[in-house]
Design a protein around this motif. Structure first.
Motif, mmCIF file in Angstrom:
data_model
loop_
_atom_site.group_PDB
_atom_site.id
_atom_site.type_symbol
_atom_site.label_atom_id
_atom_site.label_comp_id
_atom_site.label_asym_id
_atom_site.label_seq_id
_atom_site.Cartn_x
_atom_site.Cartn_y
_atom_site.Cartn_z
ATOM 1 N N HIS A 56 0.988 -0.793 0.410
ATOM 2 C CA HIS A 56 -0.744 0.224 0.390
ATOM 3 C C HIS A 56 0.583 1.380 -0.047
ATOM 4 C CE1 HIS A 56 -2.995 2.377 0.381
ATOM 5 N NE2 HIS A 56 -2.401 3.281 1.754
ATOM 6 N N VAL A 57 0.647 1.984 -0.974
ATOM 7 C CA VAL A 57 1.607 3.505 -0.753
ATOM 8 C C VAL A 57 0.833 4.341 -0.853
ATOM 9 C CG1 VAL A 57 2.893 4.763 -2.394
ATOM 10 C CG2 VAL A 57 2.880 2.206 -3.165
ATOM 11 N N SER A 58 0.862 5.537 0.022
ATOM 12 C CA SER A 58 0.241 6.668 0.623
ATOM 13 C C SER A 58 0.424 7.892 -0.054
ATOM 14 C CB SER A 58 0.526 7.007 2.320
ATOM 15 O OG SER A 58 2.148 6.848 2.853
ATOM 16 N N PRO A 59 -0.643 8.617 -0.212
ATOM 17 C CA PRO A 59 -0.138 10.180 -0.468
ATOM 18 C C PRO A 59 0.949 10.427 -0.091
ATOM 19 C CG PRO A 59 -1.788 9.830 0.333
ATOM 20 C CD PRO A 59 -1.348 8.058 0.743
ATOM 21 N N PRO A 60 1.795 11.556 -0.707
ATOM 22 C CA PRO A 60 2.531 12.235 -0.418
ATOM 23 C C PRO A 60 1.795 13.416 0.491
ATOM 24 C CG PRO A 60 2.462 12.511 -2.275
ATOM 25 C CD PRO A 60 1.158 11.482 -2.418
ATOM 26 N N LYS A 61 3.160 13.305 1.788
ATOM 27 C CA LYS A 61 2.298 14.129 2.582
ATOM 28 C C LYS A 61 2.581 15.851 2.519
ATOM 29 C CE LYS A 61 2.677 10.994 6.532
ATOM 30 N NZ LYS A 61 2.026 9.935 5.894
ATOM 31 N N GLU A 62 3.704 15.770 1.831
ATOM 32 C CA GLU A 62 4.163 17.443 0.985
ATOM 33 C C GLU A 62 3.913 17.386 0.088
ATOM 34 O OE1 GLU A 62 8.205 18.062 2.266
ATOM 35 O OE2 GLU A 62 8.114 16.870 4.057
ATOM 36 N N ALA A 63 3.541 18.906 -1.004
ATOM 37 C CA ALA A 63 3.631 19.127 -1.527
ATOM 38 C C ALA A 63 4.851 19.179 -2.240
ATOM 39 C CB ALA A 63 3.056 20.543 -1.819
ATOM 40 N N VAL A 64 3.922 18.555 -3.924
ATOM 41 C CA VAL A 64 5.546 19.221 -4.993
ATOM 42 C C VAL A 64 6.169 19.804 -5.104
ATOM 43 C CG1 VAL A 64 6.173 17.961 -7.393
ATOM 44 C CG2 VAL A 64 4.505 17.433 -6.191
ATOM 45 N N LEU A 65 7.773 20.785 -4.617
ATOM 46 C CA LEU A 65 8.630 20.990 -4.813
ATOM 47 C C LEU A 65 8.611 21.882 -6.641
ATOM 48 C CD1 LEU A 65 11.601 20.044 -3.420
ATOM 49 C CD2 LEU A 65 10.102 21.014 -2.507
ATOM 50 N N ASN A 66 8.104 23.038 -6.070
ATOM 51 C CA ASN A 66 8.388 23.871 -7.793
ATOM 52 C C ASN A 66 9.818 24.170 -7.648
ATOM 53 O OD1 ASN A 66 9.063 26.062 -6.353
ATOM 54 N ND2 ASN A 66 6.699 26.910 -6.230
ATOM 55 N N CYS A 67 10.043 24.754 -9.208
ATOM 56 C CA CYS A 67 11.206 24.669 -9.542
ATOM 57 C C CYS A 67 11.903 25.990 -8.475
ATOM 58 C CB CYS A 67 11.796 25.241 -11.094
ATOM 59 S SG CYS A 67 11.191 27.118 -11.417
ATOM 60 N N LEU A 68 11.543 26.910 -8.153
ATOM 61 C CA LEU A 68 11.901 27.976 -7.192
ATOM 62 C C LEU A 68 13.364 26.788 -6.038
ATOM 63 C CD1 LEU A 68 10.129 30.907 -7.465
ATOM 64 C CD2 LEU A 68 12.093 30.478 -8.613
ATOM 65 N N GLU A 69 11.493 26.634 -5.368
ATOM 66 C CA GLU A 69 12.047 25.396 -3.928
ATOM 67 C C GLU A 69 12.991 24.636 -4.156
ATOM 68 O OE1 GLU A 69 8.298 23.645 -3.194
ATOM 69 O OE2 GLU A 69 7.542 26.148 -2.068
ATOM 70 N N ALA A 70 12.675 23.718 -5.341
ATOM 71 C CA ALA A 70 14.033 22.862 -6.204
ATOM 72 C C ALA A 70 15.178 23.116 -5.670
ATOM 73 C CB ALA A 70 13.094 21.911 -6.832
ATOM 74 N N ALA A 71 15.343 24.316 -6.214
ATOM 75 C CA ALA A 71 16.802 25.519 -6.426
ATOM 76 C C ALA A 71 17.241 26.049 -5.406
ATOM 77 C CB ALA A 71 16.462 26.562 -7.785
ATOM 78 N N GLU A 72 16.949 26.592 -4.455
ATOM 79 C CA GLU A 72 16.922 26.802 -3.203
ATOM 80 C C GLU A 72 17.462 25.574 -2.238
ATOM 81 O OE1 GLU A 72 14.686 28.252 0.978
ATOM 82 O OE2 GLU A 72 14.241 29.269 -1.097
ATOM 83 N N ILE A 73 16.770 24.363 -2.175
ATOM 84 C CA ILE A 73 16.888 23.194 -1.526
ATOM 85 C C ILE A 73 18.211 22.497 -2.068
ATOM 86 C CG2 ILE A 73 16.151 20.813 -0.539
ATOM 87 C CD1 ILE A 73 13.662 22.058 -0.457
ATOM 88 N N TYR A 74 18.320 22.152 -3.338
ATOM 89 C CA TYR A 74 19.855 21.153 -3.856
ATOM 90 C C TYR A 74 20.754 22.454 -4.588
ATOM 91 C CZ TYR A 74 16.102 17.888 -3.180
ATOM 92 O OH TYR A 74 15.555 16.886 -3.031
ATOM 93 N N GLY A 75 20.582 23.826 -4.243
ATOM 94 C CA GLY A 75 21.665 24.382 -4.521
ATOM 95 C C GLY A 75 21.736 24.653 -6.272
ATOM 96 N N GLY A 76 20.504 24.975 -6.922
ATOM 97 C CA GLY A 76 20.945 24.750 -7.890
ATOM 98 C C GLY A 76 20.649 26.810 -7.861
ATOM 99 N N ALA A 77 20.312 26.846 -9.956
ATOM 100 C CA ALA A 77 19.895 28.493 -9.471
ATOM 101 C C ALA A 77 18.665 28.036 -10.478
ATOM 102 C CB ALA A 77 21.453 28.866 -10.682
ATOM 103 N N VAL A 78 18.521 29.376 -10.678
ATOM 104 C CA VAL A 78 17.169 29.560 -12.343
ATOM 105 C C VAL A 78 16.332 30.675 -13.003
ATOM 106 C CG1 VAL A 78 14.993 29.511 -12.560
ATOM 107 C CG2 VAL A 78 14.858 28.134 -10.162
ATOM 108 N N PHE A 79 16.946 30.129 -14.511
ATOM 109 C CA PHE A 79 17.225 30.788 -15.300
ATOM 110 C C PHE A 79 15.138 31.275 -15.338
ATOM 111 C CE2 PHE A 79 20.661 28.573 -14.986
ATOM 112 C CZ PHE A 79 21.973 30.010 -14.824
ATOM 113 N N VAL A 80 15.090 32.541 -15.117
ATOM 114 C CA VAL A 80 13.612 33.552 -15.844
ATOM 115 C C VAL A 80 14.023 34.014 -17.234
ATOM 116 C CG1 VAL A 80 11.704 33.993 -15.084
ATOM 117 C CG2 VAL A 80 12.672 33.001 -13.531
ATOM 118 N N ASP A 81 13.029 33.782 -18.447
ATOM 119 C CA ASP A 81 13.266 34.707 -19.126
ATOM 120 C C ASP A 81 11.909 35.839 -19.581
ATOM 121 O OD1 ASP A 81 13.172 35.995 -22.501
ATOM 122 O OD2 ASP A 81 12.605 33.735 -23.076
#
Length: 95
Positions: A56-81
Motif C-alpha cells: 500500500h502506497v500512501s499519498p505524499p504528505k507534502e506538496a511537490v516542489l516547484n522549480c524555485l524551491e528545488a533550486a533553493e534546497i539542492y543549491g541550483g539556479a533558476v533562469f527566468v526569461d
C-alpha cells in the motif's frame, strides 16, 4: 534520336568515368552476405515468473516542489526569461 555512334560514345564515356572513380576511390566494397539462419533445434527461452509484491502506497504528505524551491534546497539556479514576446499578427480575411 541519337545515332548508333553517339550511343557507343556515351557507353565509352561512362566506362571511363567509372574506371577513373574506381582508380581514385578504390573498387566498390561489397558487404559480406548475412549469416544463414540457424537450422537446428532452437530451444525456447524460459524466464522465471515475475515476483509481485502488493504494498500500500500512501499519498505524499507534502506538496511537490516547484522549480524555485528545488533550486533553493539542492543549491541550483533558476533562469527566468522575462523577454516580451511579440504577439502573432492578426490576419483579417476579406471576402
Amino acid at each position: 534520336m541519337a545515332s548508333k555512334g553517339d550511343h557507343q560514345h556515351l557507353l565509352n564515356v561512362g566506362r571511363e568515368g567509372f574506371a577513373a572513380l574506381d582508380e581514385f576511390f578504390g573498387p566498390r566494397r561489397v558487404p559480406p552476405p548475412p549469416p544463414p539462419p540457424f537450422q537446428g533445434h532452437q530451444r525456447q527461452r524460459q524466464f522465471p515468473a515475475p515476483h509481485v509484491q502488493n504494498r500500500h502506497v500512501s499519498p505524499p504528505k507534502e506538496a511537490v516542489l516547484n522549480c524555485l524551491e528545488a533550486a533553493e534546497i539542492y543549491g541550483g539556479a533558476v533562469f527566468v526569461d522575462y523577454r516580451k514576446r511579440k504577439p502573432a499578427p492578426i490576419r483579417k480575411v476579406y471576402y
